[in-house]
Design a protein around this motif. Structure first.
Motif, PDB file in Angstrom:
ATOM      1  N   ARG A  15       6.476  15.575   7.655  1.00 54.19           N
ATOM      2  CA  ARG A  15       7.262  15.539   6.154  1.00 54.19           C
ATOM      3  C   ARG A  15       6.924  14.748   5.355  1.00 54.19           C
ATOM      4  O   ARG A  15       7.442  14.624   4.176  1.00 54.19           O
ATOM      5  N   LEU A  16       5.511  14.030   5.470  1.00 56.82           N
ATOM      6  CA  LEU A  16       5.038  13.358   4.683  1.00 56.82           C
ATOM      7  C   LEU A  16       3.598  13.539   4.425  1.00 56.82           C
ATOM      8  O   LEU A  16       2.857  14.287   5.115  1.00 56.82           O
ATOM      9  N   VAL A  17       3.061  12.839   3.478  1.00 48.14           N
ATOM     10  CA  VAL A  17       1.872  12.739   2.859  1.00 48.14           C
ATOM     11  C   VAL A  17       1.401  11.191   2.825  1.00 48.14           C
ATOM     12  O   VAL A  17       1.849  10.596   2.007  1.00 48.14           O
ATOM     13  N   LEU A  18       0.528  10.863   3.358  1.00 49.29           N
ATOM     14  CA  LEU A  18       0.146   9.511   3.438  1.00 49.29           C
ATOM     15  C   LEU A  18      -1.288   9.339   2.991  1.00 49.29           C
ATOM     16  O   LEU A  18      -2.205   9.940   3.198  1.00 49.29           O
ATOM     17  N   LYS A  19      -1.248   8.854   1.483  1.00 45.54           N
ATOM     18  CA  LYS A  19      -2.435   8.613   0.650  1.00 45.54           C
ATOM     19  C   LYS A  19      -2.502   7.499   0.043  1.00 45.54           C
ATOM     20  O   LYS A  19      -1.620   6.848  -0.311  1.00 45.54           O
ATOM     21  N   ALA A  20      -4.009   7.441  -0.598  1.00 48.23           N
ATOM     22  CA  ALA A  20      -4.041   6.332  -1.424  1.00 48.23           C
ATOM     23  C   ALA A  20      -3.105   6.431  -2.775  1.00 48.23           C
ATOM     24  O   ALA A  20      -3.081   7.257  -3.279  1.00 48.23           O
ATOM     25  N   MET A  21      -2.652   5.110  -3.139  1.00 46.50           N
ATOM     26  CA  MET A  21      -1.803   5.322  -4.391  1.00 46.50           C
ATOM     27  C   MET A  21      -2.551   4.937  -5.742  1.00 46.50           C
ATOM     28  O   MET A  21      -3.815   4.536  -5.579  1.00 46.50           O
ATOM     29  N   GLU A  22      -1.988   5.109  -6.718  1.00 48.81           N
ATOM     30  CA  GLU A  22      -2.637   5.034  -8.064  1.00 48.81           C
ATOM     31  C   GLU A  22      -1.700   4.351  -9.012  1.00 48.81           C
ATOM     32  O   GLU A  22      -0.354   4.164  -8.544  1.00 48.81           O
ATOM     33  N   LYS A  23      -2.098   3.913  -9.982  1.00 44.73           N
ATOM     34  CA  LYS A  23      -1.632   3.208 -11.237  1.00 44.73           C
ATOM     35  C   LYS A  23      -0.156   3.794 -11.431  1.00 44.73           C
ATOM     36  O   LYS A  23       0.885   3.123 -11.684  1.00 44.73           O
ATOM     37  N   LYS A  24      -0.029   4.918 -11.537  1.00 43.48           N
ATOM     38  CA  LYS A  24       1.077   5.655 -11.816  1.00 43.48           C
ATOM     39  C   LYS A  24       2.250   5.805 -11.039  1.00 43.48           C
ATOM     40  O   LYS A  24       3.235   6.034 -11.091  1.00 43.48           O
ATOM     41  N   ASP A  25       1.839   5.226  -9.702  1.00 42.29           N
ATOM     42  CA  ASP A  25       2.771   5.124  -8.803  1.00 42.29           C
ATOM     43  C   ASP A  25       3.597   3.721  -8.650  1.00 42.29           C
ATOM     44  O   ASP A  25       4.502   3.508  -8.043  1.00 42.29           O
ATOM     45  N   ALA A  26       3.209   2.904  -9.640  1.00 42.46           N
ATOM     46  CA  ALA A  26       3.584   1.467  -9.594  1.00 42.46           C
ATOM     47  C   ALA A  26       5.137   1.454 -10.038  1.00 42.46           C
ATOM     48  O   ALA A  26       5.739   0.507  -9.220  1.00 42.46           O
ATOM     49  N   LYS A  27       5.662   2.287 -10.712  1.00 38.42           N
ATOM     50  CA  LYS A  27       6.895   2.044 -10.983  1.00 38.42           C
ATOM     51  C   LYS A  27       7.988   2.637 -10.008  1.00 38.42           C
ATOM     52  O   LYS A  27       8.810   1.953  -9.553  1.00 38.42           O
ATOM     53  N   ALA A  28       7.446   3.635  -9.014  1.00 41.07           N
ATOM     54  CA  ALA A  28       8.158   4.006  -8.053  1.00 41.07           C
ATOM     55  C   ALA A  28       8.023   3.264  -6.966  1.00 41.07           C
ATOM     56  O   ALA A  28       9.038   2.731  -6.015  1.00 41.07           O
ATOM     57  N   LEU A  29       6.900   2.369  -6.706  1.00 41.15           N
ATOM     58  CA  LEU A  29       6.526   1.537  -5.676  1.00 41.15           C
ATOM     59  C   LEU A  29       7.468   0.048  -5.909  1.00 41.15           C
ATOM     60  O   LEU A  29       7.818  -0.713  -4.957  1.00 41.15           O
ATOM     61  N   LEU A  30       7.672  -0.230  -7.075  1.00 39.57           N
ATOM     62  CA  LEU A  30       8.335  -1.408  -7.346  1.00 39.57           C
ATOM     63  C   LEU A  30       9.718  -1.277  -6.713  1.00 39.57           C
ATOM     64  O   LEU A  30      10.550  -2.350  -6.354  1.00 39.57           O
ATOM     65  N   ALA A  96      -9.712  -4.342  16.485  1.00 41.39           N
ATOM     66  CA  ALA A  96      -8.233  -4.169  16.330  1.00 41.39           C
ATOM     67  C   ALA A  96      -8.004  -3.969  14.718  1.00 41.39           C
ATOM     68  O   ALA A  96      -8.715  -4.566  14.105  1.00 41.39           O
ATOM     69  N   ARG A  97      -6.697  -3.280  14.700  1.00 47.74           N
ATOM     70  CA  ARG A  97      -6.125  -3.329  13.120  1.00 47.74           C
ATOM     71  C   ARG A  97      -4.848  -3.868  13.212  1.00 47.74           C
ATOM     72  O   ARG A  97      -4.066  -3.502  14.221  1.00 47.74           O
ATOM     73  N   GLU A  98      -4.563  -4.550  12.335  1.00 49.10           N
ATOM     74  CA  GLU A  98      -3.100  -5.174  12.086  1.00 49.10           C
ATOM     75  C   GLU A  98      -2.448  -4.213  11.067  1.00 49.10           C
ATOM     76  O   GLU A  98      -2.913  -4.096  10.024  1.00 49.10           O
ATOM     77  N   LEU A  99      -1.374  -3.671  11.344  1.00 52.77           N
ATOM     78  CA  LEU A  99      -0.461  -3.172  10.357  1.00 52.77           C
ATOM     79  C   LEU A  99       0.874  -3.883   9.774  1.00 52.77           C
ATOM     80  O   LEU A  99       1.291  -4.618  10.303  1.00 52.77           O
ATOM     81  N   GLY A 100       1.072  -3.440   8.301  1.00 50.56           N
ATOM     82  CA  GLY A 100       2.273  -3.952   7.835  1.00 50.56           C
ATOM     83  C   GLY A 100       2.876  -2.788   6.764  1.00 50.56           C
ATOM     84  O   GLY A 100       2.221  -1.780   6.798  1.00 50.56           O
ATOM     85  N   TYR A 101       3.876  -2.679   6.800  1.00 49.14           N
ATOM     86  CA  TYR A 101       4.727  -1.649   6.102  1.00 49.14           C
ATOM     87  C   TYR A 101       6.037  -1.847   5.606  1.00 49.14           C
ATOM     88  O   TYR A 101       6.747  -3.178   5.764  1.00 49.14           O
ATOM     89  N   ALA A 102       6.620  -1.132   4.646  1.00 50.00           N
ATOM     90  CA  ALA A 102       7.805  -1.275   3.915  1.00 50.00           C
ATOM     91  C   ALA A 102       8.221   0.194   3.535  1.00 50.00           C
ATOM     92  O   ALA A 102       7.492   0.933   3.191  1.00 50.00           O
ATOM     93  N   LEU A 103       9.465   0.184   3.426  1.00 46.92           N
ATOM     94  CA  LEU A 103      10.148   1.464   3.032  1.00 46.92           C
ATOM     95  C   LEU A 103      11.221   1.308   2.041  1.00 46.92           C
ATOM     96  O   LEU A 103      12.178   0.452   2.291  1.00 46.92           O
ATOM     97  N   SER A 104      11.197   2.099   0.994  1.00 46.21           N
ATOM     98  CA  SER A 104      12.539   1.819   0.031  1.00 46.21           C
ATOM     99  C   SER A 104      13.945   1.945   0.953  1.00 46.21           C
ATOM    100  O   SER A 104      13.853   2.925   1.724  1.00 46.21           O
TER     101      SER A 104
END
Length: 223
Positions: A15-30, A96-104
């Motif tokens: 259901r998802l696409v995980l990818k690097a974000m761009e500046k145009k995504d800032a408003k939605a990520l806010l 090792a890798r440490e993950l953090g995450y957040a979802l609207s």
């Protein structure tokens, strides 16, 4: 400069696409980083404007300390959250890798974050040098604890004085870990043994063996 073990191409799930974000995504990520109900666990608490979010996006894209995967639904081009990967330059730990995450909060309780975390873990474990993935979670962060449980992370018992603390107020964080699947470890060990055996055989082929005071060289076609 992008780290070699971080793929810049998108990770695709059901259901998802995980990818690097761009500046145009800032408003939605806010909507995620600027929401106290979502970002209360963060050292920065909330990001107050798009400029601060753009800095956050740029920081992740530099991939010197962390890398960010934006979480996008396939039917939409708006980011609904992110997964952060802390790199060795940040943690000091190579395997090792440490993950953090957040979802609207608008998209919670739909399994999106569990789907994203499982996909990122599978991607990270494709790098043979990574043996475990960790999370650090407050013991009252019920949604995040649910993600950890669904994604196969196990609680690590630690004395309070050893736990990492949130920079903002010193609150202790509980450690959770997901190890590389046993089948993957066996595959790596098999590859190592096979390579070691090959090296040994090549060494044998080049040996001269003493027998009854005379020398003979093992014929190559006998191996």
């Amino acid at each position: 400069m992008m780290q070699q073990n971080i793929a810049t191409k998108p990770i695709i799930t059901d259901r998802l696409v995980l990818k690097a974000m761009e500046k145009k995504d800032a408003k939605a990520l806010l909507n995620t980083l600027g929401d106290e109900d979502t970002a209360w666990w963060s050292d920065e608490l909330v990001y107050v404007n798009q400029y601060a979010v753009i800095d956050f996006i740029d920081w992740g894209n530099e991939a010197t300390e962390v890398f960010h995967y934006g979480i996008f639904r396939k039917e939409s081009n708006s980011v609904i959250g992110y997964v952060q990967i802390k790199l060795p330059e940040c943690t000091g730990v190579l395997d090792a890798r440490e993950l953090g995450y957040a979802l609207s909060k608008r998209y919670r309780r739909r399994g999106y974050m569990s789907e994203a975390i499982n996909a990122v873990c599978d991607h990270l474990f494709s790098d043979a040098s990574i043996n475990r993935i960790t999370l650090e979670i407050f013991n009252n962060n019920i949604p995040s604890l649910g993600v950890a449980c669904k994604c196969g992370f196990s609680y690590v018992e630690e004395p309070v004085e050893k736990k990492h603390k949130r920079f903002l107020d010193g609150q202790p964080l509980d450690l959770y870990v997901r190890h590389r699947p046993v089948a993957d470890i066996s595959k790596i060990e098999h590859i190592y043994i096979t390579r070691s055996l090959l090296v040994a055989l090549l060494q044998i082929r080049s040996l001269s063996v003493t027998f009854s005071g005379s020398y003979f060289t093992t014929p190559h076609n006998d191996l």
